[in-house]
Design a protein around this motif. Sequence first.
Motif, PDB file in Angstrom:
ATOM      1  N   ALA A 136      31.706 -48.206  -1.999  1.00 23.55           N
ATOM      2  CA  ALA A 136      30.750 -47.183  -1.584  1.00 23.55           C
ATOM      3  C   ALA A 136      31.105 -46.732  -0.167  1.00 23.55           C
ATOM      4  O   ALA A 136      31.904 -47.373   0.518  1.00 23.55           O
ATOM      5  N   ALA A 137      30.523 -45.641   0.256  1.00 24.11           N
ATOM      6  CA  ALA A 137      30.743 -45.160   1.620  1.00 24.11           C
ATOM      7  C   ALA A 137      30.133 -46.130   2.616  1.00 24.11           C
ATOM      8  O   ALA A 137      29.056 -46.677   2.397  1.00 24.11           O
ATOM      9  N   ARG A 138      30.875 -46.364   3.695  1.00 19.14           N
ATOM     10  CA  ARG A 138      30.382 -47.243   4.760  1.00 19.14           C
ATOM     11  C   ARG A 138      30.929 -46.719   6.077  1.00 19.14           C
ATOM     12  O   ARG A 138      31.867 -45.910   6.092  1.00 19.14           O
ATOM     13  N   PRO A 139      30.361 -47.168   7.207  1.00 18.22           N
ATOM     14  CA  PRO A 139      30.804 -46.627   8.498  1.00 18.22           C
ATOM     15  C   PRO A 139      32.303 -46.848   8.727  1.00 18.22           C
ATOM     16  O   PRO A 139      32.842 -47.912   8.418  1.00 18.22           O
ATOM     17  N   ASP A 140      32.957 -45.830   9.261  1.00 21.25           N
ATOM     18  CA  ASP A 140      34.370 -45.905   9.619  1.00 21.25           C
ATOM     19  C   ASP A 140      34.479 -46.564  10.992  1.00 21.25           C
ATOM     20  O   ASP A 140      34.051 -45.990  11.992  1.00 21.25           O
ATOM     21  N   PRO A 141      35.039 -47.772  11.067  1.00 19.64           N
ATOM     22  CA  PRO A 141      35.048 -48.493  12.349  1.00 19.64           C
ATOM     23  C   PRO A 141      35.879 -47.796  13.431  1.00 19.64           C
ATOM     24  O   PRO A 141      35.651 -48.034  14.612  1.00 19.64           O
ATOM     25  N   THR A 142      36.813 -46.932  13.033  1.00 22.85           N
ATOM     26  CA  THR A 142      37.656 -46.306  14.064  1.00 22.85           C
ATOM     27  C   THR A 142      36.858 -45.385  14.984  1.00 22.85           C
ATOM     28  O   THR A 142      37.288 -45.109  16.099  1.00 22.85           O
ATOM     29  N   GLN A 143      35.699 -44.938  14.541  1.00 17.92           N
ATOM     30  CA  GLN A 143      34.905 -44.044  15.402  1.00 17.92           C
ATOM     31  C   GLN A 143      34.406 -44.772  16.660  1.00 17.92           C
ATOM     32  O   GLN A 143      34.126 -44.138  17.671  1.00 17.92           O
ATOM     33  N   PHE A 144      34.320 -46.100  16.584  1.00 15.83           N
ATOM     34  CA  PHE A 144      33.811 -46.880  17.716  1.00 15.83           C
ATOM     35  C   PHE A 144      34.927 -47.449  18.578  1.00 15.83           C
ATOM     36  O   PHE A 144      34.664 -48.136  19.570  1.00 15.83           O
ATOM     37  N   ASP A 145      36.175 -47.206  18.207  1.00 18.03           N
ATOM     38  CA  ASP A 145      37.315 -47.834  18.883  1.00 18.03           C
ATOM     39  C   ASP A 145      37.936 -46.863  19.894  1.00 18.03           C
ATOM     40  O   ASP A 145      38.584 -45.891  19.504  1.00 18.03           O
ATOM     41  N   PRO A 146      37.747 -47.141  21.175  1.00 21.27           N
ATOM     42  CA  PRO A 146      38.248 -46.213  22.205  1.00 21.27           C
ATOM     43  C   PRO A 146      39.763 -46.031  22.154  1.00 21.27           C
ATOM     44  O   PRO A 146      40.262 -45.032  22.645  1.00 21.27           O
ATOM     45  N   ARG A 147      40.472 -46.982  21.563  1.00 20.13           N
ATOM     46  CA  ARG A 147      41.930 -46.852  21.510  1.00 20.13           C
ATOM     47  C   ARG A 147      42.406 -46.119  20.262  1.00 20.13           C
ATOM     48  O   ARG A 147      43.599 -45.863  20.108  1.00 20.13           O
ATOM     49  N   SER A 148      41.474 -45.822  19.364  1.00 16.54           N
ATOM     50  CA  SER A 148      41.869 -45.139  18.142  1.00 16.54           C
ATOM     51  C   SER A 148      41.933 -43.630  18.364  1.00 16.54           C
ATOM     52  O   SER A 148      41.100 -43.067  19.081  1.00 16.54           O
ATOM     53  N   PRO A 149      42.905 -42.970  17.751  1.00 18.28           N
ATOM     54  CA  PRO A 149      42.923 -41.499  17.815  1.00 18.28           C
ATOM     55  C   PRO A 149      41.700 -40.891  17.136  1.00 18.28           C
ATOM     56  O   PRO A 149      41.396 -39.717  17.354  1.00 18.28           O
ATOM     57  N   TYR A 150      41.006 -41.682  16.342  1.00 17.78           N
ATOM     58  CA  TYR A 150      39.819 -41.186  15.643  1.00 17.78           C
ATOM     59  C   TYR A 150      38.525 -41.543  16.380  1.00 17.78           C
ATOM     60  O   TYR A 150      37.425 -41.364  15.861  1.00 17.78           O
TER      61      TYR A 150
ATOM     62  N   ALA B 129      30.710 -39.947  20.818  1.00 15.97           N
ATOM     63  CA  ALA B 129      29.309 -39.626  20.538  1.00 15.97           C
ATOM     64  C   ALA B 129      28.733 -40.507  19.429  1.00 15.97           C
ATOM     65  O   ALA B 129      27.526 -40.526  19.220  1.00 15.97           O
ATOM     66  N   ALA B 130      29.580 -41.233  18.719  1.00 13.54           N
ATOM     67  CA  ALA B 130      29.095 -42.076  17.625  1.00 13.54           C
ATOM     68  C   ALA B 130      28.653 -43.426  18.174  1.00 13.54           C
ATOM     69  O   ALA B 130      29.353 -44.042  18.978  1.00 13.54           O
ATOM     70  N   LYS B 131      27.474 -43.865  17.768  1.00 19.28           N
ATOM     71  CA  LYS B 131      26.940 -45.160  18.193  1.00 19.28           C
ATOM     72  C   LYS B 131      26.814 -46.075  16.980  1.00 19.28           C
ATOM     73  O   LYS B 131      26.437 -45.599  15.904  1.00 19.28           O
ATOM     74  N   PRO B 132      27.105 -47.374  17.172  1.00 21.56           N
ATOM     75  CA  PRO B 132      27.007 -48.305  16.033  1.00 21.56           C
ATOM     76  C   PRO B 132      25.630 -48.272  15.363  1.00 21.56           C
ATOM     77  O   PRO B 132      25.533 -48.469  14.151  1.00 21.56           O
ATOM     78  N   GLN B 133      24.596 -47.995  16.152  1.00 15.98           N
ATOM     79  CA  GLN B 133      23.254 -47.928  15.564  1.00 15.98           C
ATOM     80  C   GLN B 133      23.085 -46.660  14.721  1.00 15.98           C
ATOM     81  O   GLN B 133      22.203 -46.608  13.868  1.00 15.98           O
ATOM     82  N   ALA B 134      23.925 -45.662  14.996  1.00 18.88           N
ATOM     83  CA  ALA B 134      23.827 -44.401  14.262  1.00 18.88           C
ATOM     84  C   ALA B 134      25.233 -43.870  13.981  1.00 18.88           C
ATOM     85  O   ALA B 134      25.687 -42.926  14.603  1.00 18.88           O
ATOM     86  N   PRO B 135      25.927 -44.530  13.038  1.00 17.76           N
ATOM     87  CA  PRO B 135      27.301 -44.111  12.731  1.00 17.76           C
ATOM     88  C   PRO B 135      27.330 -42.661  12.256  1.00 17.76           C
ATOM     89  O   PRO B 135      26.437 -42.224  11.529  1.00 17.76           O
ATOM     90  N   ARG B 136      28.320 -41.952  12.690  1.00 24.34           N
ATOM     91  CA  ARG B 136      28.436 -40.549  12.304  1.00 24.34           C
ATOM     92  C   ARG B 136      29.429 -40.376  11.158  1.00 24.34           C
ATOM     93  O   ARG B 136      29.275 -39.506  10.329  1.00 24.34           O
ATOM     94  N   TRP B 137      30.452 -41.231  11.142  1.00 28.43           N
ATOM     95  CA  TRP B 137      31.559 -41.041  10.199  1.00 28.43           C
ATOM     96  C   TRP B 137      31.673 -42.205   9.212  1.00 28.43           C
ATOM     97  O   TRP B 137      31.467 -43.354   9.589  1.00 28.43           O
ATOM     98  N   LEU B 138      32.002 -41.851   7.979  1.00 28.90           N
ATOM     99  CA  LEU B 138      32.062 -42.831   6.908  1.00 28.90           C
ATOM    100  C   LEU B 138      33.460 -42.890   6.312  1.00 28.90           C
ATOM    101  O   LEU B 138      34.273 -41.992   6.509  1.00 28.90           O
TER     102      LEU B 138
END
Length: 153
Positions: A71-85, A89-98
Amino acid sequence: MSYWLMKSEPDECSVDDALAAPRATVPWTGVRNYQVRNFMRDAMRVGDGVLFYHSSCAEPGIAGIARVASAARPDPTQFDPRSPYHDPAAKPQAPRWLLVDVQVLRKVPLITLPVLRANPELADLLVLRKGNRLSITPVEPRHWDAILKMAGG
DNA sequence: GCCAACGTTGGC
DNA sequence: GCCAACGTTGGC
């Protein structure tokens, strides 16, 4: 059961890369388009059929048959400052990307764009439409059937 | 590297 | 809410 075409840059994750992963399964990271995110959240289900498409490369085309494996789940790369992704603006409490997990079932001889375009049955396939930029597009059952036939069953 | 197409941003 | 500017995608 629905069908989807999912674009991946083979430099980043090819069908072979996915096949080499445990259970031939990879997390589909990096979707940063709301329409595509909503496909994953609202419409994709475990078991849906997937055409694994190689894009932005020397020979774009369909390279494998896969299935949606989670199923869809939060994409962890949105929280990783070293990731190109990374998305500041995405917060773990309110993931934006799946993301969803994708499991490759088999590699197929590459069905190139010119070959796809040459099949009149695929005239309306979304990925062949001019200006299409979505990295995931729904595939109609008749298109799925036609492409599986081209892939040799 | 070019460029068409399209999404996003931000001033107003 | 409009829309021009800008960024990204992706085939070629």
